[in-house]
Design a protein around this motif. Structure first.
Motif, PDB file in Angstrom:
ATOM      1  N   ARG A  71       0.833  -1.199   0.000  1.00 50.24           N
ATOM      2  CA  ARG A  71       0.000   0.000   0.000  1.00 50.24           C
ATOM      3  C   ARG A  71       0.868   1.249   0.000  1.00 50.24           C
ATOM      4  O   ARG A  71       2.000   1.238   0.480  1.00 50.24           O
ATOM      5  CB  ARG A  71      -0.948  -0.010   1.198  1.00 50.24           C
ATOM      6  CG  ARG A  71      -0.281   0.076   2.543  1.00 50.24           C
ATOM      7  CD  ARG A  71      -1.281  -0.216   3.681  1.00 50.24           C
ATOM      8  NE  ARG A  71      -2.307   0.827   3.785  1.00 50.24           N
ATOM      9  CZ  ARG A  71      -3.406   0.699   4.525  1.00 50.24           C
ATOM     10  NH1 ARG A  71      -3.615  -0.417   5.204  1.00 50.24           N
ATOM     11  NH2 ARG A  71      -4.274   1.689   4.581  1.00 50.24           N
ATOM     12  N   ASP A  72       0.267   2.303  -0.489  1.00 48.37           N
ATOM     13  CA  ASP A  72       0.894   3.613  -0.471  1.00 48.37           C
ATOM     14  C   ASP A  72      -0.098   4.556   0.192  1.00 48.37           C
ATOM     15  O   ASP A  72      -1.048   5.023  -0.444  1.00 48.37           O
ATOM     16  CB  ASP A  72       1.221   4.065  -1.905  1.00 48.37           C
ATOM     17  CG  ASP A  72       1.980   5.366  -1.956  1.00 48.37           C
ATOM     18  OD1 ASP A  72       1.939   6.118  -0.964  1.00 48.37           O
ATOM     19  OD2 ASP A  72       2.596   5.651  -2.975  1.00 48.37           O
ATOM     20  N   ASN A  73       0.090   4.815   1.455  1.00 43.07           N
ATOM     21  CA  ASN A  73      -0.861   5.642   2.192  1.00 43.07           C
ATOM     22  C   ASN A  73      -0.878   7.082   1.692  1.00 43.07           C
ATOM     23  O   ASN A  73      -1.900   7.763   1.790  1.00 43.07           O
ATOM     24  CB  ASN A  73      -0.553   5.600   3.685  1.00 43.07           C
ATOM     25  CG  ASN A  73      -0.968   4.277   4.318  1.00 43.07           C
ATOM     26  OD1 ASN A  73      -1.749   3.511   3.749  1.00 43.07           O
ATOM     27  ND2 ASN A  73      -0.435   4.000   5.497  1.00 43.07           N
ATOM     28  N   ALA A  74       0.228   7.538   1.172  1.00 43.20           N
ATOM     29  CA  ALA A  74       0.273   8.908   0.647  1.00 43.20           C
ATOM     30  C   ALA A  74      -0.618   9.060  -0.583  1.00 43.20           C
ATOM     31  O   ALA A  74      -1.121  10.149  -0.871  1.00 43.20           O
ATOM     32  CB  ALA A  74       1.703   9.303   0.314  1.00 43.20           C
ATOM     33  N   LYS A  75      -0.812   7.939  -1.300  1.00 41.25           N
ATOM     34  CA  LYS A  75      -1.631   7.970  -2.506  1.00 41.25           C
ATOM     35  C   LYS A  75      -2.975   7.266  -2.317  1.00 41.25           C
ATOM     36  O   LYS A  75      -3.712   7.052  -3.275  1.00 41.25           O
ATOM     37  CB  LYS A  75      -0.876   7.327  -3.666  1.00 41.25           C
ATOM     38  CG  LYS A  75       0.382   8.088  -4.058  1.00 41.25           C
ATOM     39  CD  LYS A  75       1.064   7.458  -5.262  1.00 41.25           C
ATOM     40  CE  LYS A  75       2.292   8.268  -5.669  1.00 41.25           C
ATOM     41  NZ  LYS A  75       2.980   7.679  -6.850  1.00 41.25           N
ATOM     42  N   ASN A  76      -3.269   6.906  -1.070  1.00 39.59           N
ATOM     43  CA  ASN A  76      -4.553   6.252  -0.762  1.00 39.59           C
ATOM     44  C   ASN A  76      -4.818   5.047  -1.675  1.00 39.59           C
ATOM     45  O   ASN A  76      -5.937   4.869  -2.177  1.00 39.59           O
ATOM     46  CB  ASN A  76      -5.714   7.248  -0.891  1.00 39.59           C
ATOM     47  CG  ASN A  76      -5.787   8.207   0.272  1.00 39.59           C
ATOM     48  OD1 ASN A  76      -4.941   8.184   1.162  1.00 39.59           O
ATOM     49  ND2 ASN A  76      -6.791   9.051   0.265  1.00 39.59           N
TER      50      ASN A  76
END
Length: 122
Positions: A71-76
């Motif tokens: 996952r990439d939390n910065a990019k949701n």
């Protein structure tokens, strides 16, 4: 949170595919994320899950060694990388969000994407 899965398609056996799931809202990072799949005539099946901080993972036996979730939390966004695909992986794949990490039960997930079709030809 609203989820939208995409990236499915037709692939030959042995090939790879990466699914993406984009989330709306500012709370994506507070949810554990899971992937499920459902083949025609079958119940929805757990594929794997990742916790909020990406430091814990849990996969179904059918996915271990071939699939990985990140996952990439910065990019949701959460991803499902699928390698060494088999015809039995053919299904509609769903992403889902859960308040608590670690469950393989669909009922534990609060929000669902609309699904994306993956077809693996032999």
């Amino acid at each position: 949170v609203q989820l939208q899965a995409f990236g499915g398609g037709l692939v030959q056996a042995g090939g790879s595919l990466r699914l993406s799931c984009a989330a709306s809202g500012r709370t994506f990072s507070s949810y554990a994320m899971g992937w499920f799949r459902q083949a025609p005539g079958k119940e929805r099946e757990f594929v794997g899950t990742i916790n909020r901080n990406s430091d814990s993972f849990y996969y179904a036996d059918s996915a271990k060694g071939r699939f990985s979730i990140f996952r990439d939390n910065a990019k949701n966004t959460v991803f499902l990388q699928m390698n060494s695909l088999k015809p039995e992986d053919t299904a509609v794949y769903y992403c889902a969000a859960a308040t608590h990490y670690g469950s393989s039960w669909p009922h534990s997930y609060d929000f669902w994407g609309q699904g994306t079709q993956v077809t693996v030809s032999s």
